[in-house]
Design a protein around this motif. Structure first.
Motif, short mmCIF file in Angstrom:
data_model
loop_
_atom_site.label_atom_id
_atom_site.label_comp_id
_atom_site.label_asym_id
_atom_site.label_seq_id
_atom_site.Cartn_x
_atom_site.Cartn_y
_atom_site.Cartn_z
N GLN A 30 -2.50 8.20 1.14
CA GLN A 30 -1.93 7.21 1.96
C GLN A 30 -1.98 5.72 1.19
N LEU A 31 -3.41 5.71 0.85
CA LEU A 31 -3.86 4.34 0.15
C LEU A 31 -3.02 4.43 -1.25
N ALA A 32 -3.10 5.61 -1.89
CA ALA A 32 -2.39 5.30 -3.25
C ALA A 32 -0.82 5.10 -3.10
N GLY A 33 -0.30 5.59 -1.99
CA GLY A 33 1.28 5.20 -1.84
C GLY A 33 1.23 3.68 -1.36
N ILE A 34 0.38 3.01 -0.54
CA ILE A 34 0.54 1.80 -0.58
C ILE A 34 0.16 0.77 -1.68
N VAL A 35 -0.62 1.50 -2.60
CA VAL A 35 -0.96 0.57 -3.86
C VAL A 35 0.41 0.74 -4.58
N ARG A 36 1.11 1.64 -4.65
CA ARG A 36 2.29 1.90 -5.35
C ARG A 36 3.56 1.03 -4.96
N ASP A 37 3.61 0.88 -3.61
CA ASP A 37 4.56 0.12 -2.92
C ASP A 37 4.33 -1.36 -3.07
N CYS A 38 3.04 -1.92 -3.12
CA CYS A 38 2.65 -3.10 -3.28
C CYS A 38 3.01 -3.46 -4.74
N GLU A 39 2.79 -2.70 -5.60
CA GLU A 39 2.99 -2.86 -7.24
C GLU A 39 4.48 -2.94 -7.46
N SER A 40 5.29 -2.32 -6.53
CA SER A 40 6.56 -2.41 -6.96
C SER A 40 7.09 -3.41 -6.44
N ALA A 41 6.57 -4.02 -5.34
CA ALA A 41 7.15 -5.23 -4.69
C ALA A 41 6.68 -6.32 -5.38
N ALA A 78 -11.10 1.08 15.26
CA ALA A 78 -11.30 2.56 15.73
C ALA A 78 -12.40 2.86 15.61
N GLN A 79 -13.05 3.65 16.70
CA GLN A 79 -14.32 4.29 16.79
C GLN A 79 -14.57 5.47 15.78
N GLN A 80 -13.57 6.24 15.47
CA GLN A 80 -13.61 7.21 14.51
C GLN A 80 -12.58 6.88 13.68
N PRO A 81 -12.82 7.13 12.26
CA PRO A 81 -11.97 7.06 11.31
C PRO A 81 -10.72 8.05 11.41
N ALA A 82 -9.57 7.52 11.09
CA ALA A 82 -8.41 8.63 11.01
C ALA A 82 -8.47 9.65 9.86
N GLY A 83 -9.21 9.12 8.62
CA GLY A 83 -9.29 9.98 7.56
C GLY A 83 -10.49 9.61 6.69
N PRO A 84 -10.69 9.66 5.34
CA PRO A 84 -11.82 9.59 4.79
C PRO A 84 -12.49 8.03 4.54
N TYR A 85 -11.95 7.31 5.18
CA TYR A 85 -12.45 5.72 4.87
C TYR A 85 -13.33 5.33 6.51
N GLY A 86 -14.53 5.14 6.14
CA GLY A 86 -15.24 4.62 7.31
C GLY A 86 -15.57 3.11 7.37
N THR A 87 -15.52 2.75 6.26
CA THR A 87 -15.84 1.12 5.75
C THR A 87 -14.58 0.43 4.89
N SER A 88 -14.84 -0.82 4.94
CA SER A 88 -14.08 -1.44 4.09
C SER A 88 -14.34 -1.36 2.62
N ARG A 89 -15.72 -1.02 2.40
CA ARG A 89 -16.38 -0.89 1.00
C ARG A 89 -15.88 0.37 0.59
N GLU A 90 -15.71 1.42 1.32
CA GLU A 90 -14.94 2.66 0.63
C GLU A 90 -13.45 2.22 0.29
N LEU A 91 -12.84 1.65 1.08
CA LEU A 91 -11.49 1.19 0.71
C LEU A 91 -11.62 0.45 -0.47
N LEU A 92 -12.07 -0.35 -0.66
CA LEU A 92 -12.22 -1.48 -1.80
C LEU A 92 -12.42 -0.61 -3.09
N GLU A 93 -13.49 0.49 -3.21
CA GLU A 93 -13.88 1.25 -4.20
C GLU A 93 -12.28 1.94 -4.67
N ASP A 94 -11.85 2.67 -3.64
CA ASP A 94 -10.50 3.52 -4.11
C ASP A 94 -9.53 2.57 -4.55
N LEU A 95 -9.43 1.37 -3.78
CA LEU A 95 -8.37 0.59 -4.13
C LEU A 95 -8.57 -0.05 -5.68
#
Length: 259
Positions: free
Chosen positions: A69-80, A92-109
């Motif tokens: 899902q994050l990879a798709g967001i990146v593609r959409d952002c770059e296209s636009a 959210a108290q529980q993550p919906a997927g693999p990211y529990g913190t913004s740092r993890e999100l930033l690393e994959d971004l």
């Protein structure tokens, strides 16, 4: 006075209202609320980008269901042509997927975009109800190499914001600090929102300072102009203003000078 970004909530019909009220030279940031989700944030971001605005979608780490899902967001952002996001952990108290913190999100971004998409991160001049102050600073130190700026939580006290910026510099956080400031909203709504998001210290301070309160409130409506003026300092510790509009699309007077 300050470069200013205008935060909006992706409610139904907001794009048409923005076109009628807000110049296309204004950078818009788009919230990611739990009851809206990332899909609505991205839909609004892409629509507003197509209308000519520079946009910064908020992405909540705990709301992401997968790395795909994050990879798709990146593609959409770059296209636009969207070159920046705002990365938050999310409520959210529980993550919906693999990211529990913004740092993890930033690393994959960084990995997915190759550095082509930058990110802002959150700062808390009055602390966070669930995280200690030292832990918050340590987290910023650990992820500042992945970020472009810090955007503070909404605050009503210039000394609190300046003190926070000075603390970050002393601790080695060098990212530019953008001050989170509430837009012109009715007093009752503002007090309710402040209670919900935990900015009680500056509101209590405001309550004790009657002269200051009169400066910030015009009748029953809060006005951010005086607070923004007090944020200006020769040292330039504040890089810009992040205006929480709550979808009140009346631009403050200083934006006419920088839009």
């Amino acid at each position: 006075m300050f470069p200013t970004r205008f935060e909006i909530i992706p409610s139904a019909g907001i794009a048409g209202k923005l076109v009628a009220a807000v110049p296309q030279s204004t950078t818009l940031t788009i919230t990611c609320l739990p009851h809206h989700g990332i899909a609505r944030t991205m839909q609004s971001a892409l629509e507003l980008r197509e209308l000519g605005y520079d946009v910064v979608p908020h992405i909540a780490a705990r709301a992401l269901e997968s790395r795909g899902q994050l990879a798709g967001i990146v593609r959409d952002c770059e296209s636009a042509g969207i070159t920046e996001i705002f990365a938050i952990g999310g409520d959210a108290q529980q993550p919906a997927g693999p990211y529990g913190t913004s740092r993890e999100l930033l690393e994959d971004l960084a990995e997915h975009s190759g550095g082509r998409i930058t990110a802002g991160v959150a700062g808390y001049p009055e602390g966070h109800p669930a995280v200690g102050g030292l832990e918050l600073v340590d987290d910023l130190l650990a992820k500042q190499h992945l970020a472009a700026r810090i955007v503070t939580q909404m605050c009503f006290s210039a000394p609190e914001i300046h003190g926070y910026a000075a603390l970050l510099r002393r601790e080695g956080v060098t990212l530019p600090v953008w001050a989170g400031v509430a837009g012109a909203v009715p007093r009752a709504k503002l007090l309710s929102l402040a209670t919900q998001i935990g900015v009680g210290s500056s509101m209590k301070f405001l309550g004790k300072q009657k002269t200051l309160a009169r400066k910030l409130f015009l009748g029953d409506r809060y006005s951010p102009g005086n607070l923004v003026a007090e944020l200006a300092d020769p040292a330039g510790s504040i890089a810009g203003i992040h205006l929480y509009s709550f979808n009140n699309l009346q631009l403050p007077e200083w934006m006419a000078d920088v839009a």
